[in-house]
Design an enzyme around this catalytic site. Structure first.
Site, PDB file in Angstrom:
ATOM      1  N   ASP A 133       0.771  -1.013  -0.101  1.00  0.00           N
ATOM      2  CA  ASP A 133       0.020  -0.015   0.006  1.00  0.00           C
ATOM      3  C   ASP A 133       0.932   1.318  -0.053  1.00  0.00           C
ATOM      4  OD1 ASP A 133      -2.314   1.757   0.644  1.00  0.00           O
ATOM      5  OD2 ASP A 133      -1.524   1.890   2.568  1.00  0.00           O
ATOM      6  N   LEU A 134       0.495   2.434  -0.210  1.00  0.00           N
ATOM      7  CA  LEU A 134       1.269   3.448  -0.477  1.00  0.00           C
ATOM      8  C   LEU A 134       1.108   4.539   0.777  1.00  0.00           C
ATOM      9  CD1 LEU A 134       3.055   5.486  -2.169  1.00  0.00           C
ATOM     10  CD2 LEU A 134       0.848   6.416  -3.169  1.00  0.00           C
ATOM     11  N   ASP A 135      -0.126   4.887   0.925  1.00  0.00           N
ATOM     12  CA  ASP A 135      -0.333   6.103   2.199  1.00  0.00           C
ATOM     13  C   ASP A 135      -0.323   5.279   3.198  1.00  0.00           C
ATOM     14  OD1 ASP A 135      -0.891   8.015   0.085  1.00  0.00           O
ATOM     15  OD2 ASP A 135      -2.966   7.305  -0.150  1.00  0.00           O
ATOM     16  N   THR A 191       1.605   9.959   3.936  1.00  0.00           N
ATOM     17  CA  THR A 191       0.566  10.604   3.289  1.00  0.00           C
ATOM     18  C   THR A 191      -0.713  10.368   4.023  1.00  0.00           C
ATOM     19  OG1 THR A 191       0.718   9.021   1.501  1.00  0.00           O
ATOM     20  CG2 THR A 191       1.232  11.280   0.826  1.00  0.00           C
ATOM     21  N   LYS A 201      -5.673   8.243  -6.381  1.00  0.00           N
ATOM     22  CA  LYS A 201      -5.731   8.769  -7.802  1.00  0.00           C
ATOM     23  C   LYS A 201      -4.357   9.652  -7.681  1.00  0.00           C
ATOM     24  CE  LYS A 201     -10.535   8.548  -8.904  1.00  0.00           C
ATOM     25  NZ  LYS A 201     -11.911   9.087  -8.826  1.00  0.00           N
ATOM     26  N   GLU A 215      -0.037  -3.337   4.477  1.00  0.00           N
ATOM     27  CA  GLU A 215      -1.028  -2.079   4.806  1.00  0.00           C
ATOM     28  C   GLU A 215      -0.969  -1.612   6.111  1.00  0.00           C
ATOM     29  OE1 GLU A 215      -3.618  -0.718   3.544  1.00  0.00           O
ATOM     30  OE2 GLU A 215      -3.788  -1.506   1.762  1.00  0.00           O
ATOM     31  N   ASP A 216      -1.430  -0.636   6.078  1.00  0.00           N
ATOM     32  CA  ASP A 216      -1.766   0.326   7.475  1.00  0.00           C
ATOM     33  C   ASP A 216      -3.527   0.334   7.671  1.00  0.00           C
ATOM     34  OD1 ASP A 216      -2.368   2.256   5.375  1.00  0.00           O
ATOM     35  OD2 ASP A 216      -1.908   3.737   6.764  1.00  0.00           O
ATOM     36  N   LYS A 235     -10.916  -1.416  -1.728  1.00  0.00           N
ATOM     37  CA  LYS A 235     -10.661  -2.133  -0.708  1.00  0.00           C
ATOM     38  C   LYS A 235     -11.555  -1.944   0.267  1.00  0.00           C
ATOM     39  CE  LYS A 235      -5.570  -0.950  -1.176  1.00  0.00           C
ATOM     40  NZ  LYS A 235      -4.546   0.086  -0.512  1.00  0.00           N
ATOM     41  N   SER A 243     -15.095   8.027   1.299  1.00  0.00           N
ATOM     42  CA  SER A 243     -14.602   8.616   2.675  1.00  0.00           C
ATOM     43  C   SER A 243     -15.545   9.851   2.979  1.00  0.00           C
ATOM     44  CB  SER A 243     -13.293   9.093   2.248  1.00  0.00           C
ATOM     45  OG  SER A 243     -12.044   8.210   2.092  1.00  0.00           O
ATOM     46  N   LYS A 264      -8.918   5.172   6.282  1.00  0.00           N
ATOM     47  CA  LYS A 264      -7.816   4.729   5.443  1.00  0.00           C
ATOM     48  C   LYS A 264      -8.167   3.550   4.669  1.00  0.00           C
ATOM     49  CE  LYS A 264      -4.797   5.774   9.404  1.00  0.00           C
ATOM     50  NZ  LYS A 264      -3.568   5.320  10.390  1.00  0.00           N
ATOM     51  N   GLY A 265      -7.475   3.669   3.516  1.00  0.00           N
ATOM     52  CA  GLY A 265      -7.656   2.722   2.288  1.00  0.00           C
ATOM     53  C   GLY A 265      -9.087   2.939   1.399  1.00  0.00           C
ATOM     54  N   SER A 275      -2.387   1.089  -4.521  1.00  0.00           N
ATOM     55  CA  SER A 275      -3.079   2.274  -3.904  1.00  0.00           C
ATOM     56  C   SER A 275      -4.383   2.427  -4.298  1.00  0.00           C
ATOM     57  CB  SER A 275      -1.865   3.416  -4.170  1.00  0.00           C
ATOM     58  OG  SER A 275      -2.643   4.418  -3.515  1.00  0.00           O
ATOM     59  N   ALA A 276      -5.163   2.837  -3.410  1.00  0.00           N
ATOM     60  CA  ALA A 276      -6.580   3.212  -3.687  1.00  0.00           C
ATOM     61  C   ALA A 276      -6.545   4.816  -3.989  1.00  0.00           C
ATOM     62  CB  ALA A 276      -7.544   3.147  -2.487  1.00  0.00           C
ATOM     63  N   TRP A 315      -8.958  16.094   5.337  1.00  0.00           N
ATOM     64  CA  TRP A 315     -10.409  15.887   5.824  1.00  0.00           C
ATOM     65  C   TRP A 315     -10.781  16.522   7.052  1.00  0.00           C
ATOM     66  CZ3 TRP A 315     -13.128  14.423   1.727  1.00  0.00           C
ATOM     67  CH2 TRP A 315     -12.954  13.358   1.150  1.00  0.00           C
ATOM     68  N   SER A 354     -11.770   4.833  -0.783  1.00  0.00           N
ATOM     69  CA  SER A 354     -11.531   5.984  -1.771  1.00  0.00           C
ATOM     70  C   SER A 354     -12.325   7.399  -1.328  1.00  0.00           C
ATOM     71  CB  SER A 354     -12.579   5.276  -3.013  1.00  0.00           C
ATOM     72  OG  SER A 354     -13.866   5.601  -2.666  1.00  0.00           O
TER      73      SER A 354
HETATM   74  C1  BG6 Z   1      -5.883   5.621   0.023  1.00  0.00           C
HETATM   75  C2  BG6 Z   1      -5.979   6.513   1.503  1.00  0.00           C
HETATM   76  O1  BG6 Z   1      -4.663   5.322  -0.294  1.00  0.00           O
HETATM   77  O2  BG6 Z   1      -6.223   6.485  -0.911  1.00  0.00           O
HETATM   78  C3  BG6 Z   1      -7.042   7.228   1.567  1.00  0.00           C
HETATM   79  O3  BG6 Z   1      -5.675   5.416   2.631  1.00  0.00           O
HETATM   80  C4  BG6 Z   1      -7.856   8.067   0.435  1.00  0.00           C
HETATM   81  O4  BG6 Z   1      -7.125   7.891   2.777  1.00  0.00           O
HETATM   82  C5  BG6 Z   1      -7.616   7.269  -0.868  1.00  0.00           C
HETATM   83  O5  BG6 Z   1      -8.927   8.462   0.671  1.00  0.00           O
HETATM   84  C6  BG6 Z   1      -7.925   8.027  -2.141  1.00  0.00           C
HETATM   85  O6  BG6 Z   1      -7.079   8.614  -2.216  1.00  0.00           O
HETATM   86  P1  BG6 Z   1      -7.206   9.822  -3.416  1.00  0.00           P
HETATM   87  O7  BG6 Z   1      -5.785  10.895  -3.377  1.00  0.00           O
HETATM   88  O8  BG6 Z   1      -7.596   9.549  -4.514  1.00  0.00           O
HETATM   89  O9  BG6 Z   1      -7.991  10.892  -2.727  1.00  0.00           O
HETATM   90 MG    MG Z   2      -2.755   3.108   3.592  1.00  0.00          MG
END
Ligand code: BG6
Ligand code: MG
Length: 223
Positions: free
Chosen positions: A11-13, A19, A121, A173-174, A149, A54, A47-48, A118-119, A27, A50
């Site tokens: 996972d990235l964030d 991040t 964008k 993952e976190d 996810k 969210s 977390k994780g 990573s979820a 948020w 979209s």
């Molecule tokens: C996930 C994060 O990686 O990406 C979430 O854990 C975030 O917190 C989601 O909402 C979507 O990210 P973005 O950058 O497309 O708004």
């Molecule tokens: Mg994460």
């Protein structure tokens, strides 16, 4: 026969770089502007998840689920994203979380494939700022998938693109939703975080500094 690990899918964030903190701050600011209480405990549920989902969860939490039209919700999500994009502008290669550079280097040397799931964008922008694109054999982001996810699609897609069976993959993952996605993909789940938040993971570390290939392999083979 001893089980082998052929790929790590990250996972990235909140795993590669912090991040997750920037998503939280962006948020929190938006929620407070809408008069909705927002703290770290509630943030765990985002977390994780979209961007639009969210926002829906925040509005529902603040009893405002019916208050905005689809267009207004899109504008609110775009506002949060503009703030988030400002925050990630300051990311440099020094912002890898502790132990991540060493782990990526170690996996590369061992010939283990590396994927990103990573979820976000904004995943490519973050990877570019960190200058670590060269480590990844595949990157799957929100643009490449239909289901967020905890659906396993993002991890299954990464494994397929790497050409590796799921049972030989380790996911890192976190997020609770992320751990569920890894498990649903029939992979070994490494959780970064508290024992409580990561309770469904197969192996838990409190910090990325404790991510070590040998220890993960040992736990993987014992399972
Ligand atoms: C996930 C994060 O990686 O990406 C979430 O854990 C975030 O917190 C989601 O909402 C979507 O990210 P973005 O950058 O497309 O708004
Ligand atoms: Mg994460």
């Amino acid at each position: 026969m001893t089980k082998k690990i052929s790929a790590f899918i990250f996972d990235l964030d909140g795993v590669i770089t912090d991040t997750a903190e920037y998503h939280y701050l962006a948020w929190k600011q938006l929620a407070e502007e809408l008069g909705i209480f927002f703290d770290r405990e509630f943030n765990e549920q985002l977390k994780g998840v979209s961007r639009m989902e969210s926002l829906e969860r925040i509005l529902a939490f603040g009893n405002q689920a019916e208050r905005y039209t689809k267009e207004e919700k899109e504008a609110l999500a775009a506002k949060k994203n503009e703030h988030y994009k400002q925050l990630i502008e300051k990311i440099t290669p020094n912002d890898l979380l502790p132990g991540i550079a060493e782990l990526l280097e170690d996996l590369k040397k061992r010939g283990i494939k590396i994927g990103l799931a990573s979820a976000s964008k904004n995943a490519f922008a973050v990877i570019e700022r960190l200058q670590i694109g060269g480590y990844f054999d595949t990157i799957v982001d929100a643009a490449n998938i239909q289901h967020s996810k905890p659906h396993p699609e993002i991890f299954l897609t990464a494994a397929q693109q790497l050409g590796v069976p799921c049972v030989e993959c380790v996911g890192v993952e976190d997020a609770e939703a992320g751990i569920q996605a890894i498990k649903a993909a029939n992979m070994f789940a490494v959780g970064v975080g508290t024992k409580e938040a990561m309770k469904d993971a197969d192996y838990i570390v409190e910090s990325t500094a404790d991510l070590n290939y040998e220890s993960i392999l040992k736990a993987f083979q014992q399972k």
